[in-house]
Write an enzyme that holds these catalytic residues in place. Structure first.
Site, short mmCIF file in Angstrom:
data_model
loop_
_atom_site.label_atom_id
_atom_site.label_comp_id
_atom_site.label_asym_id
_atom_site.label_seq_id
_atom_site.Cartn_x
_atom_site.Cartn_y
_atom_site.Cartn_z
N GLY A 1 0.83 -1.20 0.00
CA GLY A 1 0.00 0.00 0.00
C GLY A 1 0.86 1.25 0.00
N CYS A 2 0.26 2.36 -0.37
CA CYS A 2 1.03 3.61 -0.50
C CYS A 2 1.48 4.14 0.86
CB CYS A 2 0.23 4.65 -1.27
SG CYS A 2 -1.45 4.93 -0.66
N PHE A 3 0.56 4.25 1.83
CA PHE A 3 0.96 4.65 3.18
C PHE A 3 1.99 3.67 3.73
CE2 PHE A 3 -3.08 7.19 4.16
CZ PHE A 3 -2.41 8.40 4.27
N ALA A 4 1.72 2.38 3.53
CA ALA A 4 2.62 1.34 4.05
C ALA A 4 4.02 1.49 3.49
CB ALA A 4 2.06 -0.04 3.74
N ALA B 1 5.58 4.32 2.38
CA ALA B 1 6.25 5.49 2.97
C ALA B 1 6.67 5.22 4.41
CB ALA B 1 5.33 6.70 2.91
#
Length: 323
Positions: free
Chosen positions: A132-135, A137
């Site tokens: 995932g994108c948040f994951a 970063a």
């Protein structure tokens, strides 16, 4: 030449993926699947590709025509697709949904964070679950600490994301008149990416059992993520920086900087830029990525490069805009 197929071709991540693949020197897009858009030019949906491609959407799945399948489907839909279709074993699969990110019995997908799992990706993996994108970063900000068994205090995270992170389907909180000039939190302490973040940290530091206090924030911009992370840490900053430089020394897209980064430093690139600071015994980490590139389609192309034995940066030497 690697022949690629894409399902879920009408979304933001698919549009970004098509842009990257049509400029990749070792890839040819064989087809882009979208039942609702079948027969229409891809540029009817992804207008930014006008002049770059003459591809048309199709509702056919021609397995003989491809070597790799990218799944840009909404969460839950890749699993449905896999259960209803028989994908030939020779076709590699890169799934951009959340369906196979968590380890489970019968799940043979490799979690595709190259900075954590590059070895299995280059040693015969055939199915990859894109993070995932948040994951992405947040994990890139924490992996060097986990590797050195230094995650021994509660972790506090505030991360703000652009509106493209919500996907192309309109909703009350993605409507322009609501999102513009506005900031709001959502899913505090309960975001779905927490599970995959914890899974990776425990993989490196089996003793990790600290709280991860995560507040996601909707930003009033289109793309990008800035994650601001802090925790108590007794280690001196110079030593911490050395740990990060050593961890990412042979990785192609994650960089440590002395200057606090801006979001625009990474938008339209596959970079993650990290900044480290110590304030009154607290370690402060800032991590910035583009949610559609490093947080989704760029990372998927990076994974494809690894699966097929290509140089990691091929097709991903993208530059941020100056403004």
């Amino acid at each position: 030449m690697i022949r690629a197929g894409i399902i879920g071709g009408a979304g933001y991540t698919a549009g970004e993926l098509i842009r990257l693949l049509i400029n990749h020197p070792d890839v040819e897009i064989a087809w882009v699947h979208s039942t609702s858009n079948a027969g229409n030019p891809v540029t009817d949906v992804h207008q930014g590709l006008i002049g770059d491609t003459k591809l048309r959407f199709t509702d056919r799945l021609d397995w003989d025509a491809i070597d790799v399948l990218f799944c840009c489907t909404p969460h839950g839909k890749t699993r449905e697709f896999m259960e209803s279709c028989t994908v030939p074993e020779r076709v590699k699969i890169i799934d951009l949904s959340a369906d196979y990110r968590l380890a489970a019995e019968g799940n043979d997908f490799v979690y595709g964070l190259p900075e954590l799992h590059r070895k299995p990706l280059v040693r015969g993996a055939t199915r990859v679950a894109n993070p995932g994108c948040f994951a992405t970063a947040i994990q890139l900000a924490l992996l060097p600490l986990a590797k050195n068994l230094l995650l021994n205090a509660p972790i506090h995270i505030t991360a703000i994301t652009g509106s493209t992170g919500a996907g192309v389907k309109p909703s009350a909180t993605s409507h322009f008149s609501w999102r513009n000039d506005n900031v709001s939190i959502y899913k505090p302490f309960r975001h779905q990416h927490l599970a995959e973040i914890r899974q990776s940290l425990v993989e490196l530091q089996s003793s990790f059992n600290q709280e991860i206090n995560f507040i996601p924030v909707r930003g009033c911009f289109s793309r990008g993520i800035m994650a601001i992370i802090y925790m108590d840490c007794p280690i001196e900053l110079d030593e911490i920086r050395k740990l990060y430089e050593d961890y990412y020394d042979d990785h192609s897209f994650t960089f440590i900087t002395d200057k606090a980064p801006d979001l625009k430093d990474v938008v339209n690139t596959n970079k993650c830029i990290l900044h480290l600071d110590k304030v009154d015994g607290k370690l402060l980490i800032t991590s910035v990525i583009d949610n559609l590139v490093k947080g989704a389609s760029g990372q998927a192309v990076h994974n494809m490069n690894l699966l097929f034995g290509l140089q990691e940066r091929v097709g991903l030497t993208l530059k941020p805009s100056a403004f």
